[in-house]
Design an enzyme around this catalytic site. Sequence first.
Site, mmCIF file in Angstrom:
data_model
loop_
_atom_site.group_PDB
_atom_site.id
_atom_site.type_symbol
_atom_site.label_atom_id
_atom_site.label_comp_id
_atom_site.label_asym_id
_atom_site.label_seq_id
_atom_site.Cartn_x
_atom_site.Cartn_y
_atom_site.Cartn_z
ATOM 1 N N GLY A 139 0.825 -1.204 0.000
ATOM 2 C CA GLY A 139 0.000 0.000 0.000
ATOM 3 C C GLY A 139 0.853 1.245 0.000
ATOM 4 O O GLY A 139 2.034 1.222 0.375
ATOM 5 N N ARG B 206 4.527 4.318 3.047
ATOM 6 C CA ARG B 206 4.158 3.128 2.286
ATOM 7 C C ARG B 206 4.216 1.904 3.187
ATOM 8 O O ARG B 206 4.859 1.917 4.249
ATOM 9 C CB ARG B 206 5.099 2.946 1.099
ATOM 10 N N ASP C 83 -10.794 7.815 11.463
ATOM 11 C CA ASP C 83 -10.387 7.700 10.057
ATOM 12 C C ASP C 83 -11.006 6.476 9.397
ATOM 13 O O ASP C 83 -10.348 5.806 8.592
ATOM 14 C CB ASP C 83 -8.862 7.647 9.964
#
Length: 348
Positions: free
Chosen positions: A69, A75, A183
């Site tokens: 990802g 990352r 989130d």
Amino acid sequence: MPGKQSEEGPAEAGASEDSEEEGLGGLTLEELQQGQEAARALEDMMTLSAQTLVRAEVDELYEEVRPLGQGCYGRVLLVTHRQKGTPLALKQLPKPRTSLRGFLYEFCVGLSLGAHSAIVTAYGIGIESAHSYSFLTEPVLHGDLMAFIQPKVGLPQPAVHRCAAQLASALEYIHARGLVYRDLKPENVLVCDPACRRFKLTDFGHTRPRGTLLRLAGPPIPYTAPELCAPPPLPEGLPIQPALDAWALGVLLFCLLTGYFPWDRPLAEADPFYEDFLIWQASGQPRDRPQPWFGLAAAADALLRGLLDPHPRRRSAVIAIREHLGRPWRQREGEAEAVGAVEEEAGQ
């Protein structure tokens, strides 16, 4: 994701309670103390973790296999331990974009929550190299939830039930520890198998202790709760509450059931789809039911209208999902999983 097609008491006691909450920005004293305790525990963990950071270059210890990802702040890589061959996920945060404190915070939040089966397990290894900070977690290899949502369709209803049960359990676990996740979105829900039977929350960089003062930093998105769009009750911002996560969970479930957002922004003056929802929310009349909701069954209506109540103190808690798991959520589908089977997979 496509667009929005895209024991009663004396009156005086109640008044005193309301006045106290107003002075605390809408929180009770108990809620404020819970958040403060969570903040202190994280500070202690960060202090200890800073002293045990491994200082080495990542490629000295681990061999990169492939990317898992990529985000704005870093990352995630699938790696193997060079000596043991153990597969791991490594999250790497470049130093120019991440402070040591920011790294330690996300690392420690993940460590404190990883015992839950629907939260990615973080390992107690933090690495500082010349240009980045990194930490290790269990690898989840089937990508995030976004890749599984079929536009204008969503997910199969059994998968939605499983996902809802597991995410609600994970969020309840987070809230019980005095934290707010903040989130929730498909990109932060990892899928453990191609059949969408197991899910895990990841990415805790935005997680904060309950009562942390927050201001909206950019334009609202569908997952933004309406109280964040209003003028804050305190000059420093809005004290955050678990109700923010309940709202985001409601929006996510709508997306999983329909394949599109219920609205673009939770602002009645700027979004006609949200305005239509508010009219229906206030009246409760079938004639006011917005078109995007036509395919949902009564149980989904009741669940989502509770999670998406625009008033945070009236909004359902995430555990409300349990009351609706044994019922159909789509009008076109009659299958409903047994509540016990779904709750067993929730990892409670």
